[in-house]
Write a protein that holds these residues in place. Structure first.
Motif, mmCIF file in Angstrom:
data_model
loop_
_atom_site.group_PDB
_atom_site.id
_atom_site.type_symbol
_atom_site.label_atom_id
_atom_site.label_comp_id
_atom_site.label_asym_id
_atom_site.label_seq_id
_atom_site.Cartn_x
_atom_site.Cartn_y
_atom_site.Cartn_z
ATOM 1 N N VAL A 192 35.479 51.781 87.865
ATOM 2 C CA VAL A 192 36.105 50.642 87.855
ATOM 3 C C VAL A 192 35.540 49.748 88.843
ATOM 4 N N LYS A 193 34.972 48.697 88.926
ATOM 5 C CA LYS A 193 34.333 47.753 89.811
ATOM 6 C C LYS A 193 35.202 47.182 90.401
ATOM 7 N N LEU A 194 35.661 47.702 92.049
ATOM 8 C CA LEU A 194 36.817 46.778 92.431
ATOM 9 C C LEU A 194 36.327 45.890 93.513
ATOM 10 N N GLY A 195 34.919 46.056 93.188
ATOM 11 C CA GLY A 195 34.769 44.619 94.521
ATOM 12 C C GLY A 195 34.822 45.553 96.636
ATOM 13 N N TYR A 196 33.363 44.691 96.863
ATOM 14 C CA TYR A 196 34.578 45.582 98.600
ATOM 15 C C TYR A 196 34.621 44.533 99.537
ATOM 16 N N ARG A 197 35.973 45.037 100.353
ATOM 17 C CA ARG A 197 36.982 44.101 100.698
ATOM 18 C C ARG A 197 36.535 45.041 101.997
ATOM 19 N N LEU A 198 36.867 43.917 103.072
ATOM 20 C CA LEU A 198 36.937 44.856 104.397
ATOM 21 C C LEU A 198 38.497 44.637 104.861
ATOM 22 N N GLU A 199 39.146 44.171 104.137
ATOM 23 C CA GLU A 199 40.291 43.639 104.497
ATOM 24 C C GLU A 199 41.484 44.614 103.523
ATOM 25 N N VAL A 200 41.833 45.992 103.970
ATOM 26 C CA VAL A 200 42.959 46.377 102.405
ATOM 27 C C VAL A 200 43.658 45.675 101.755
ATOM 28 N N TYR A 204 33.415 52.073 96.293
ATOM 29 C CA TYR A 204 32.731 52.956 96.347
ATOM 30 C C TYR A 204 32.651 54.697 95.066
ATOM 31 N N GLN A 205 33.853 55.145 95.807
ATOM 32 C CA GLN A 205 34.215 56.648 94.711
ATOM 33 C C GLN A 205 34.603 55.638 93.296
ATOM 34 N N VAL A 206 35.899 55.170 94.036
ATOM 35 C CA VAL A 206 36.717 54.354 92.350
ATOM 36 C C VAL A 206 35.418 53.959 92.137
ATOM 37 N N PHE A 207 34.195 53.212 91.890
ATOM 38 C CA PHE A 207 33.073 53.456 90.840
ATOM 39 C C PHE A 207 32.753 54.172 90.087
ATOM 40 N N MET A 208 32.235 54.591 91.421
ATOM 41 C CA MET A 208 31.482 56.245 91.077
ATOM 42 C C MET A 208 32.318 57.468 90.422
ATOM 43 N N ASP A 209 33.659 57.803 90.489
ATOM 44 C CA ASP A 209 34.629 58.488 89.655
ATOM 45 C C ASP A 209 35.335 57.704 88.244
ATOM 46 N N LYS A 210 35.661 56.509 88.018
ATOM 47 C CA LYS A 210 36.134 56.283 87.143
ATOM 48 C C LYS A 210 35.369 54.933 85.733
ATOM 49 N N GLU A 242 25.800 41.552 100.917
ATOM 50 C CA GLU A 242 25.027 41.930 100.286
ATOM 51 C C GLU A 242 24.852 44.294 101.222
ATOM 52 N N PHE A 243 24.774 43.590 102.230
ATOM 53 C CA PHE A 243 25.226 44.718 103.013
ATOM 54 C C PHE A 243 26.264 46.085 102.180
ATOM 55 N N MET A 244 27.415 44.925 101.836
ATOM 56 C CA MET A 244 28.154 46.174 101.177
ATOM 57 C C MET A 244 28.087 47.264 100.292
ATOM 58 N N LYS A 245 27.261 46.532 99.389
ATOM 59 C CA LYS A 245 26.604 47.711 97.885
ATOM 60 C C LYS A 245 25.851 48.501 98.575
ATOM 61 N N GLN A 246 25.415 48.535 99.841
ATOM 62 C CA GLN A 246 24.217 48.935 100.357
ATOM 63 C C GLN A 246 24.399 51.465 100.193
ATOM 64 N N ILE A 247 25.953 51.444 99.878
ATOM 65 C CA ILE A 247 26.430 52.150 100.570
ATOM 66 C C ILE A 247 25.352 53.166 100.273
ATOM 67 N N PRO A 281 32.642 51.728 106.531
ATOM 68 C CA PRO A 281 34.089 51.500 106.166
ATOM 69 C C PRO A 281 35.008 52.310 105.267
ATOM 70 N N PRO A 282 36.677 52.264 105.790
ATOM 71 C CA PRO A 282 37.202 53.306 104.430
ATOM 72 C C PRO A 282 37.728 52.232 102.863
ATOM 73 N N THR A 283 37.725 50.928 103.784
ATOM 74 C CA THR A 283 37.227 49.870 102.388
ATOM 75 C C THR A 283 36.141 50.353 101.002
ATOM 76 N N MET A 284 35.202 49.916 101.820
ATOM 77 C CA MET A 284 33.849 49.789 101.057
ATOM 78 C C MET A 284 33.740 51.529 100.345
#
Length: 82
Positions: free
Chosen positions: A61-69, A53-59, A30-35, A46-49
């Protein structure tokens, strides 16, 4: 004030304090949705988050929020092959 959000996401629950007040408390998913909230209080994201977020805002496309690259790359590949 500096907050290592990468470290926070390694634990199961996240408690974020800002100026001695609880800003946010939840499980890390839930925290990762709070950008927007993190940006509002100038906390590091975190860079992956941030990338997801930027992909979703720009395109939209929902990738999900991942901690690992590696997990993020898998999500990108899945979305490109659909």
């Amino acid at each position: 004030f500096s907050c290592d959000t990468n470290f926070l996401l390694q634990i199961s629950d996240v408690l974020t304090l800002y100026q001695n007040k609880v800003l946010f408390h939840s499980e890390k998913e839930e925290f990762m949705k709070q950008i927007p909230l993190l940006k509002k209080y100038h906390l590091s994201i975190p860079p992956t988050m941030n990338f997801s977020y930027q992909v979703f805002m720009d395109k939209k496309v929902k990738l999900g929020y991942r901690l690992e690259v590696n997990d993020l790359i898998k999500d990108i590949y899945r979305n490109l092959t659909i």
